[in-house]
Design a protein around this motif. Structure first.
Motif, short mmCIF file in Angstrom:
data_model
loop_
_atom_site.label_atom_id
_atom_site.label_comp_id
_atom_site.label_asym_id
_atom_site.label_seq_id
_atom_site.Cartn_x
_atom_site.Cartn_y
_atom_site.Cartn_z
N SER A 280 -6.47 -65.34 -2.62
CA SER A 280 -6.07 -66.40 -3.53
C SER A 280 -7.05 -66.49 -4.71
N ASN A 281 -8.35 -66.52 -4.43
CA ASN A 281 -9.34 -66.58 -5.51
C ASN A 281 -9.27 -65.34 -6.39
N THR A 282 -9.17 -64.18 -5.76
CA THR A 282 -9.11 -62.93 -6.52
C THR A 282 -7.85 -62.90 -7.38
N GLY A 283 -6.73 -63.33 -6.83
CA GLY A 283 -5.49 -63.39 -7.58
C GLY A 283 -5.60 -64.29 -8.80
N HIS A 284 -6.29 -65.41 -8.64
CA HIS A 284 -6.45 -66.33 -9.76
C HIS A 284 -7.39 -65.73 -10.81
N LEU A 285 -8.43 -65.05 -10.38
CA LEU A 285 -9.33 -64.38 -11.33
C LEU A 285 -8.57 -63.31 -12.12
N LEU A 286 -7.68 -62.59 -11.45
CA LEU A 286 -6.85 -61.59 -12.11
C LEU A 286 -5.96 -62.26 -13.16
N GLU A 287 -5.35 -63.35 -12.80
CA GLU A 287 -4.47 -64.09 -13.70
C GLU A 287 -5.22 -64.52 -14.98
N ILE A 288 -6.42 -65.03 -14.81
CA ILE A 288 -7.22 -65.47 -15.95
C ILE A 288 -7.60 -64.28 -16.84
N ALA A 289 -8.08 -63.21 -16.23
CA ALA A 289 -8.50 -62.04 -17.00
C ALA A 289 -7.32 -61.41 -17.74
#
Length: 87
Positions: A1-10
């Motif tokens: 979940s955290n990694t997915g959100h970081l991907l979304e932001i980047a």
């Protein structure tokens, strides 16, 4: 979940790829990754520009340091630089 959100932001600003470890970086032309919002792994070509580039690396809190180190070492290796993999 955290990694997915970081991907979304980047991905709002730059090409971004969610990989599990250095083995996902097949070559300077091909990368295996999970696209934003997907649980399916795909291979993409022409992911890394030729010449000098700046690469940002980020990871969710539960990502093992080993996996991060493998990814960084693999990128360096493909550019002709040998880095030890941190364990």
């Amino acid at each position: 979940s955290n990694t997915g959100h970081l991907l979304e932001i980047a991905a709002q600003n730059v090409p971004a790829y969610h990989i599990c470890d250095g083995d996902e970086i097949i070559s300077l032309d091909v990368i295996r990754h999970q696209p934003e919002g997907s649980k399916t792994t795909v291979e993409s070509a022409e992911w890394l520009a030729d010449g000098p580039v700046t690469i940002g690396v980020t990871a969710g809190a539960s990502t093992p340091n080993r996996a991060i180190g493998e990814a960084i070492s693999r990128l360096a290796q493909l550019r002709g630089v040998d880095l030890p993999i941190a364990t």
